[in-house]
Design a protein around this motif. Structure first.
Motif, PDB file in Angstrom:
ATOM      1  N   MET A   1       0.854  -1.177   0.000  1.00 58.12           N
ATOM      2  CA  MET A   1       0.000   0.000   0.000  1.00 58.12           C
ATOM      3  C   MET A   1       0.895   1.234   0.000  1.00 58.12           C
ATOM      4  O   MET A   1       1.760   1.374   0.842  1.00 58.12           O
ATOM      5  CB  MET A   1      -0.872  -0.015   1.259  1.00 58.12           C
ATOM      6  CG  MET A   1      -1.689   1.244   1.440  1.00 58.12           C
ATOM      7  SD  MET A   1      -2.538   1.335   3.034  1.00 58.12           S
ATOM      8  CE  MET A   1      -3.526  -0.108   3.037  1.00 58.12           C
ATOM      9  N   SER A   2       0.685   2.104  -0.915  1.00 56.97           N
ATOM     10  CA  SER A   2       1.456   3.338  -0.935  1.00 56.97           C
ATOM     11  C   SER A   2       0.824   4.330   0.025  1.00 56.97           C
ATOM     12  O   SER A   2      -0.329   4.185   0.423  1.00 56.97           O
ATOM     13  CB  SER A   2       1.496   3.927  -2.342  1.00 56.97           C
ATOM     14  OG  SER A   2       0.250   4.506  -2.652  1.00 56.97           O
ATOM     15  N   GLU A   3       1.578   5.358   0.377  1.00 56.21           N
ATOM     16  CA  GLU A   3       1.042   6.363   1.276  1.00 56.21           C
ATOM     17  C   GLU A   3      -0.164   7.067   0.661  1.00 56.21           C
ATOM     18  O   GLU A   3      -1.008   7.577   1.373  1.00 56.21           O
ATOM     19  CB  GLU A   3       2.138   7.359   1.658  1.00 56.21           C
ATOM     20  CG  GLU A   3       2.836   6.911   2.918  1.00 56.21           C
ATOM     21  CD  GLU A   3       4.331   6.991   2.872  1.00 56.21           C
ATOM     22  OE1 GLU A   3       4.941   5.971   3.188  1.00 56.21           O
ATOM     23  OE2 GLU A   3       4.877   8.030   2.533  1.00 56.21           O
ATOM     24  N   GLN A   4      -0.283   7.079  -0.665  1.00 52.69           N
ATOM     25  CA  GLN A   4      -1.417   7.716  -1.306  1.00 52.69           C
ATOM     26  C   GLN A   4      -2.665   6.834  -1.238  1.00 52.69           C
ATOM     27  O   GLN A   4      -3.775   7.332  -1.347  1.00 52.69           O
ATOM     28  CB  GLN A   4      -1.093   8.037  -2.776  1.00 52.69           C
ATOM     29  CG  GLN A   4      -0.071   9.142  -2.944  1.00 52.69           C
ATOM     30  CD  GLN A   4       1.349   8.706  -2.633  1.00 52.69           C
ATOM     31  OE1 GLN A   4       1.728   7.572  -2.855  1.00 52.69           O
ATOM     32  NE2 GLN A   4       2.144   9.598  -2.078  1.00 52.69           N
ATOM     33  N   GLU A   5      -2.505   5.520  -1.104  1.00 49.26           N
ATOM     34  CA  GLU A   5      -3.643   4.598  -1.100  1.00 49.26           C
ATOM     35  C   GLU A   5      -4.384   4.583   0.231  1.00 49.26           C
ATOM     36  O   GLU A   5      -5.507   4.132   0.302  1.00 49.26           O
ATOM     37  CB  GLU A   5      -3.175   3.174  -1.426  1.00 49.26           C
ATOM     38  CG  GLU A   5      -2.695   3.021  -2.846  1.00 49.26           C
ATOM     39  CD  GLU A   5      -2.062   1.668  -3.064  1.00 49.26           C
ATOM     40  OE1 GLU A   5      -2.294   0.739  -2.269  1.00 49.26           O
ATOM     41  OE2 GLU A   5      -1.309   1.533  -4.033  1.00 49.26           O
ATOM     42  N   GLY A   6      -3.778   5.016   1.282  1.00 50.10           N
ATOM     43  CA  GLY A   6      -4.409   5.018   2.590  1.00 50.10           C
ATOM     44  C   GLY A   6      -3.645   5.943   3.510  1.00 50.10           C
ATOM     45  O   GLY A   6      -2.552   6.394   3.184  1.00 50.10           O
ATOM     46  N   ARG A   7      -4.240   6.234   4.642  1.00 45.33           N
ATOM     47  CA  ARG A   7      -3.584   7.121   5.596  1.00 45.33           C
ATOM     48  C   ARG A   7      -2.522   6.345   6.363  1.00 45.33           C
ATOM     49  O   ARG A   7      -2.760   5.257   6.863  1.00 45.33           O
ATOM     50  CB  ARG A   7      -4.597   7.692   6.582  1.00 45.33           C
ATOM     51  CG  ARG A   7      -5.542   8.708   5.994  1.00 45.33           C
ATOM     52  CD  ARG A   7      -4.885   9.987   5.442  1.00 45.33           C
ATOM     53  NE  ARG A   7      -4.003  10.683   6.329  1.00 45.33           N
ATOM     54  CZ  ARG A   7      -4.329  11.723   7.078  1.00 45.33           C
ATOM     55  NH1 ARG A   7      -5.549  12.194   7.060  1.00 45.33           N
ATOM     56  NH2 ARG A   7      -3.446  12.292   7.866  1.00 45.33           N
ATOM     57  N   LEU A   8      -1.363   6.951   6.459  1.00 44.32           N
ATOM     58  CA  LEU A   8      -0.265   6.347   7.194  1.00 44.32           C
ATOM     59  C   LEU A   8      -0.198   6.956   8.586  1.00 44.32           C
ATOM     60  O   LEU A   8      -0.217   8.175   8.747  1.00 44.32           O
ATOM     61  CB  LEU A   8       1.059   6.581   6.461  1.00 44.32           C
ATOM     62  CG  LEU A   8       2.308   6.061   7.176  1.00 44.32           C
ATOM     63  CD1 LEU A   8       2.259   4.541   7.330  1.00 44.32           C
ATOM     64  CD2 LEU A   8       3.562   6.477   6.411  1.00 44.32           C
ATOM     65  N   VAL A   9      -0.107   6.087   9.577  1.00 39.73           N
ATOM     66  CA  VAL A   9       0.091   6.471  10.962  1.00 39.73           C
ATOM     67  C   VAL A   9       1.502   6.049  11.340  1.00 39.73           C
ATOM     68  O   VAL A   9       1.966   4.979  10.934  1.00 39.73           O
ATOM     69  CB  VAL A   9      -0.951   5.774  11.873  1.00 39.73           C
ATOM     70  CG1 VAL A   9      -0.640   5.985  13.341  1.00 39.73           C
ATOM     71  CG2 VAL A   9      -2.352   6.259  11.549  1.00 39.73           C
ATOM     72  N   VAL A  10       2.186   6.901  12.091  1.00 36.88           N
ATOM     73  CA  VAL A  10       3.511   6.565  12.600  1.00 36.88           C
ATOM     74  C   VAL A  10       3.423   6.527  14.120  1.00 36.88           C
ATOM     75  O   VAL A  10       2.651   7.275  14.719  1.00 36.88           O
ATOM     76  CB  VAL A  10       4.586   7.579  12.143  1.00 36.88           C
ATOM     77  CG1 VAL A  10       4.838   7.443  10.660  1.00 36.88           C
ATOM     78  CG2 VAL A  10       4.201   9.007  12.489  1.00 36.88           C
ATOM     79  N   ALA A  11       4.184   5.628  14.730  1.00 35.93           N
ATOM     80  CA  ALA A  11       4.137   5.491  16.184  1.00 35.93           C
ATOM     81  C   ALA A  11       5.491   5.035  16.695  1.00 35.93           C
ATOM     82  O   ALA A  11       6.325   4.542  15.940  1.00 35.93           O
ATOM     83  CB  ALA A  11       3.054   4.500  16.589  1.00 35.93           C
ATOM     84  N   ALA A  12       5.667   5.205  17.999  1.00 33.96           N
ATOM     85  CA  ALA A  12       6.912   4.805  18.648  1.00 33.96           C
ATOM     86  C   ALA A  12       6.625   3.839  19.782  1.00 33.96           C
ATOM     87  O   ALA A  12       5.697   4.049  20.567  1.00 33.96           O
ATOM     88  CB  ALA A  12       7.650   6.024  19.196  1.00 33.96           C
ATOM     89  N   ALA A  13       7.431   2.795  19.832  1.00 27.99           N
ATOM     90  CA  ALA A  13       7.486   1.934  21.006  1.00 27.99           C
ATOM     91  C   ALA A  13       8.608   2.539  21.854  1.00 27.99           C
ATOM     92  O   ALA A  13       9.789   2.273  21.622  1.00 27.99           O
ATOM     93  CB  ALA A  13       7.796   0.496  20.619  1.00 27.99           C
ATOM     94  N   ILE A  14       8.228   3.425  22.770  1.00 26.56           N
ATOM     95  CA  ILE A  14       9.224   4.116  23.597  1.00 26.56           C
ATOM     96  C   ILE A  14       9.668   3.160  24.687  1.00 26.56           C
ATOM     97  O   ILE A  14       8.853   2.646  25.460  1.00 26.56           O
ATOM     98  CB  ILE A  14       8.664   5.420  24.173  1.00 26.56           C
ATOM     99  CG1 ILE A  14       8.316   6.376  23.012  1.00 26.56           C
ATOM    100  CG2 ILE A  14       9.659   6.058  25.131  1.00 26.56           C
ATOM    101  CD1 ILE A  14       7.676   7.683  23.435  1.00 26.56           C
ATOM    102  N   VAL A  15      10.969   2.899  24.701  1.00 25.29           N
ATOM    103  CA  VAL A  15      11.565   1.940  25.625  1.00 25.29           C
ATOM    104  C   VAL A  15      12.654   2.628  26.438  1.00 25.29           C
ATOM    105  O   VAL A  15      13.008   3.782  26.191  1.00 25.29           O
ATOM    106  CB  VAL A  15      12.127   0.716  24.864  1.00 25.29           C
ATOM    107  CG1 VAL A  15      10.987  -0.085  24.221  1.00 25.29           C
ATOM    108  CG2 VAL A  15      13.128   1.131  23.802  1.00 25.29           C
ATOM    109  N   ASP A  16      13.201   1.899  27.391  1.00 21.63           N
ATOM    110  CA  ASP A  16      14.247   2.453  28.247  1.00 21.63           C
ATOM    111  C   ASP A  16      15.645   2.285  27.670  1.00 21.63           C
ATOM    112  O   ASP A  16      16.574   2.971  28.092  1.00 21.63           O
ATOM    113  CB  ASP A  16      14.179   1.834  29.647  1.00 21.63           C
ATOM    114  CG  ASP A  16      14.280   0.315  29.630  1.00 21.63           C
ATOM    115  OD1 ASP A  16      14.048  -0.313  28.569  1.00 21.63           O
ATOM    116  OD2 ASP A  16      14.575  -0.258  30.685  1.00 21.63           O
ATOM    117  N   ASP A  17      15.822   1.396  26.697  1.00 20.53           N
ATOM    118  CA  ASP A  17      17.141   1.121  26.122  1.00 20.53           C
ATOM    119  C   ASP A  17      16.932   0.530  24.732  1.00 20.53           C
ATOM    120  O   ASP A  17      16.196  -0.441  24.593  1.00 20.53           O
ATOM    121  CB  ASP A  17      17.890   0.143  27.038  1.00 20.53           C
ATOM    122  CG  ASP A  17      19.310  -0.114  26.611  1.00 20.53           C
ATOM    123  OD1 ASP A  17      19.520  -0.603  25.480  1.00 20.53           O
ATOM    124  OD2 ASP A  17      20.219   0.151  27.409  1.00 20.53           O
TER     125      ASP A  17
END
Length: 144
Positions: A1-17
């Motif tokens: 799926m290209s970014e134009q074909e659907g909405r892209l969400v970005v996220a972070a798995a915030i960890v300690d290390d």
């Protein structure tokens, strides 16, 4: 799926290390109502013309008030992405906080650090359950 074909969400798995993560930051949604009370990875939608990592940094500043160092991307089964729902997919990276103290500033009402053995200990939003399982299998230091 290209970014134009659907909405892209970005996220972070915030960890300690980044090398040996044992703690993971979870964020509880307060909005919209259909997601309220569910736990997720902080992040948000990529704006038109915005690069995914730029969007990730912007979203984490807006939602949590932090700057992060981004580590490895945790790729999903759909061309490297994770399915979130109709027309939505997510890219997710490991990250550590390098400036600020995470606070629930926008879209969340609680943050919680989950320790070893407890990464699946909150009611994750359904779309994030497979991501949490992938993280646990990838990060031996997350298990007891």
């Amino acid at each position: 799926m290209s970014e134009q074909e659907g909405r892209l969400v970005v996220a972070a798995a915030i960890v300690d290390d980044l090398a040996r993560p044992s703690r993971l930051l979870a964020a509880r949604r307060s909005d919209p109502p259909e997601l309220a009370g569910g736990w997720e990875f902080p992040g948000g939608k990529v704006e038109h013309g915005e690069q995914p990592l730029d969007a990730l940094h912007r979203e984490l500043r807006e939602e949590l008030g932090v700057a992060v160092e981004v580590g490895a991307e945790i790729t999903g089964p759909l061309e490297g992405r994770w399915a979130l729902g109709p027309g939505l997919s997510m890219r997710l990276w490991l990250a550590i906080v390098v400036d600020g103290v995470p606070a629930p500033l926008e879209d969340h009402d609680e943050l919680r650090w989950l320790g070893p053995g407890g990464w699946s200990g909150v009611p994750w939003l359904p779309a994030d359950v497979a991501v949490v399982e992938a993280l646990i299998s990838r990060c031996p230091s997350a298990r007891v």
